[in-house]
Design a protein around this motif. Structure first.
Motif, PDB file in Angstrom:
ATOM      1  N   GLY A  44       0.878  -1.350   0.105  1.00 36.99           N
ATOM      2  CA  GLY A  44      -0.071  -0.217  -0.135  1.00 36.99           C
ATOM      3  C   GLY A  44       0.906   1.340   0.069  1.00 36.99           C
ATOM      4  N   LEU A  48      -0.018   4.549  -2.520  1.00 38.29           N
ATOM      5  CA  LEU A  48      -0.277   5.945  -1.990  1.00 38.29           C
ATOM      6  C   LEU A  48       0.810   6.825  -2.729  1.00 38.29           C
ATOM      7  N   GLN A  76      -4.988  -2.178  -8.976  1.00 40.77           N
ATOM      8  CA  GLN A  76      -5.205  -1.167  -8.109  1.00 40.77           C
ATOM      9  C   GLN A  76      -5.055   0.167  -8.614  1.00 40.77           C
ATOM     10  N   GLY A 227       0.516   5.925   6.477  1.00 37.05           N
ATOM     11  CA  GLY A 227       0.411   6.080   5.129  1.00 37.05           C
ATOM     12  C   GLY A 227       0.798   7.483   4.896  1.00 37.05           C
ATOM     13  N   VAL A 231       2.233   9.434   1.132  1.00 29.48           N
ATOM     14  CA  VAL A 231       1.695  10.545   0.327  1.00 29.48           C
ATOM     15  C   VAL A 231       2.517  11.687   0.150  1.00 29.48           C
ATOM     16  N   ARG A 276      -5.027   7.819   2.327  1.00 29.14           N
ATOM     17  CA  ARG A 276      -5.724   7.432   0.970  1.00 29.14           C
ATOM     18  C   ARG A 276      -6.708   8.461   0.773  1.00 29.14           C
ATOM     19  N   GLU A 277      -7.337   9.296   1.725  1.00 29.31           N
ATOM     20  CA  GLU A 277      -8.278  10.266   1.603  1.00 29.31           C
ATOM     21  C   GLU A 277      -7.610  11.548   1.315  1.00 29.31           C
ATOM     22  N   LEU A 279      -5.396  11.820  -0.996  1.00 31.38           N
ATOM     23  CA  LEU A 279      -5.131  11.747  -2.414  1.00 31.38           C
ATOM     24  C   LEU A 279      -5.869  12.741  -3.326  1.00 31.38           C
TER      25      LEU A 279
END
Length: 289
Positions: A44, A48, A76, A227, A231, A276-277, A279
């Motif tokens: 992941g 990211l 993905q 994560g 990012v 992830r949000e 992004l």
């Protein structure tokens, strides 16, 4: 060493006066980002970082990660070329992956090395492979275990003239400094930049080897989530890919990372949003500076 008062605060006004390049033409004009990272257990991180690079404006994305995760990553992230790299028995990316990675590094405009990597010895081999294969103008973003590997070879970048940005957290800064960082992160970023001859982005504290420094002050506790650093590293790589110089990319990335988090607060509160949000917020944040 600069006083805290010498450090410029990153504001929208400062960034507007330091506008990002706006490439014209096709995707090639916005550069190719190669993210090298991951393990059998941490694919992941590569996802990211790679998607963040695209959201920041990179034209072409390539992901090189542990072989066992490549098929899942390609599904993905359908926008990316995904290459599987040999693994150790423990699932880490092996440090001698062969000619294919050499070729990808040679062709990339930006290489982000580190997100999700494990095994410091294997990462050290990968770091040397990347440095050997990359051209002198290839921009590098070193994150996570790549920083640990660099701390074992502190002169590796000194005098190279390479465009490099280091993105340590406090734990990684401790390894790079060989001591616990003090409270003055402006000063610590400046020391790291001089010691390693690279631009440093330490929790929104940015410094260059020649002593310039900036500070992003709007980051909040919500960014301290799993994560989030991946990012930030990918965001920085994407800005470099579209033509920003290292200090400029580091300042814009720190601001966009922090403000993207702020934009999620009304929906999720100060803590609780996911990396992830961040992004999907990046393009709008960059566009509305």
């Amino acid at each position: 060493m600069p006083n805290r008062s010498d450090t410029r605060v990153i504001t929208p006004g400062l960034l507007r006066d330091w506008a990002l390049p706006v490439p014209t033409g096709g995707k090639e004009a916005r550069g190719t980002v190669l993210v090298v990272g991951g393990s059998r257990f941490t694919p992941g991180a590569v996802l990211l970082a790679g998607v963040a690079a695209l959201r920041a404006g990179a034209g072409v994305l390539q992901l090189a990660a542990a072989e066992s995760t490549a098929a899942a990553l390609s599904i993905q992230v359908p926008e990316a070329l995904v290459v599987g790299l040999p693994e150790t028995a423990d699932g880490a990316v092996a440090g001698r992956p062969g000619e294919l990675l050499d070729e990808l590094v040679t062709q990339a405009d930006v290489v982000a090395l580190g997100p999700g990597l494990k095994d410091i010895d294997e990462t050290g081999r990968l770091l040397r492979l990347v440095l050997d294969a990359a051209g002198p103008e290839t921009s590098l973003v070193l994150d996570a275990y790549a920083l640990g590997a660099l701390s074992h070879a502190p002169d590796l970048l000194v005098g190279s003239g390479r465009p490099v940005v280091l993105t340590p957290n406090l734990t990684e800064a401790r390894h790079l400094l060989d001591r616990k960082p003090g409270d003055d992160l402006d000063a610590e970023a400046t020391e790291l930049a001089r010691r390693y001859d690279a631009v440093v982005s330490l929790y929104g504290h940015i410094a260059t080897p020649d002593g310039r420094s900036w500070r992003e002050e709007s980051g909040d506790a919500g960014l301290g989530t799993s994560g989030s650093g991946d990012v930030r590293a990918g965001l920085l790589a994407g800005l470099l890919s579209r033509g920003a110089e290292p200090a400029q990319a580091a300042c814009w990335a720190a601001f966009a990372h922090a403000v993207s988090g702020q934009r999620l607060v009304p929906r999720f509160g100060r803590i609780g949003f996911l990396a992830r949000e961040l992004l999907d917020e990046i393009p709008h944040t960059l566009a509305t500076v």
